[in-house]
Design a protein around this motif. Structure first.
Motif, PDB file in Angstrom:
ATOM      1  N   ILE A  17      15.393   0.572  42.782  1.00 29.68           N
ATOM      2  CA  ILE A  17      16.375   1.633  43.003  1.00 29.68           C
ATOM      3  C   ILE A  17      17.768   1.143  42.641  1.00 29.68           C
ATOM      4  O   ILE A  17      18.520   1.834  41.942  1.00 29.68           O
ATOM      5  CB  ILE A  17      16.322   2.122  44.464  1.00 29.68           C
ATOM      6  N   ALA A  63      14.908   4.306  39.124  1.00 30.72           N
ATOM      7  CA  ALA A  63      15.167   4.648  40.526  1.00 30.72           C
ATOM      8  C   ALA A  63      14.027   5.478  41.096  1.00 30.72           C
ATOM      9  O   ALA A  63      13.620   5.285  42.243  1.00 30.72           O
ATOM     10  CB  ALA A  63      16.487   5.401  40.646  1.00 30.72           C
ATOM     11  N   VAL A  67      11.662   4.636  44.317  1.00 27.39           N
ATOM     12  CA  VAL A  67      11.436   5.541  45.444  1.00 27.39           C
ATOM     13  C   VAL A  67       9.938   5.724  45.682  1.00 27.39           C
ATOM     14  O   VAL A  67       9.474   5.691  46.826  1.00 27.39           O
ATOM     15  CB  VAL A  67      12.134   6.904  45.195  1.00 27.39           C
TER      16      VAL A  67
END
Length: 85
Positions: A17, A63, A67
């Motif tokens: 991330i 990112a 997640v």
């Protein structure tokens, strides 16, 4: 049962991330630099600057992968905690 994870420790996916955010902002900056001459009427930048703008998408994907990795680790941890009961 007390959680053994420290509050300041990085979880799974946190590095992805952070790397995705950095790459995204580099791509956003390259996009601003690339588009500015078009509005000012100056000569446009070479093609590689437009390719650097694609880093926004790469950062977004990084990112997103971080997640998803974090979510799967949380699910795995929740299943393990439910199995202990």
């Amino acid at each position: 049962m007390r959680d053994k994870t420290q509050t300041n420790s990085a979880g799974p996916g946190d590095r992805l991330i952070r790397a995705g955010v950095v790459v995204f902002f580099i791509g956003a900056l390259a996009t601003l630099v690339t588009v500015t001459p078009l509005f000012l009427g100056a000569t446009p930048f070479p093609t590689y600057m437009y390719l650097l703008s694609m880093l926004m998408g790469v950062g977004f994907l990084l990112a997103g992968a971080g997640v998803l990795r974090s979510v799967t680790a949380g699910r795995r941890q929740a299943r393990a905690a439910a199995a202990e009961r």
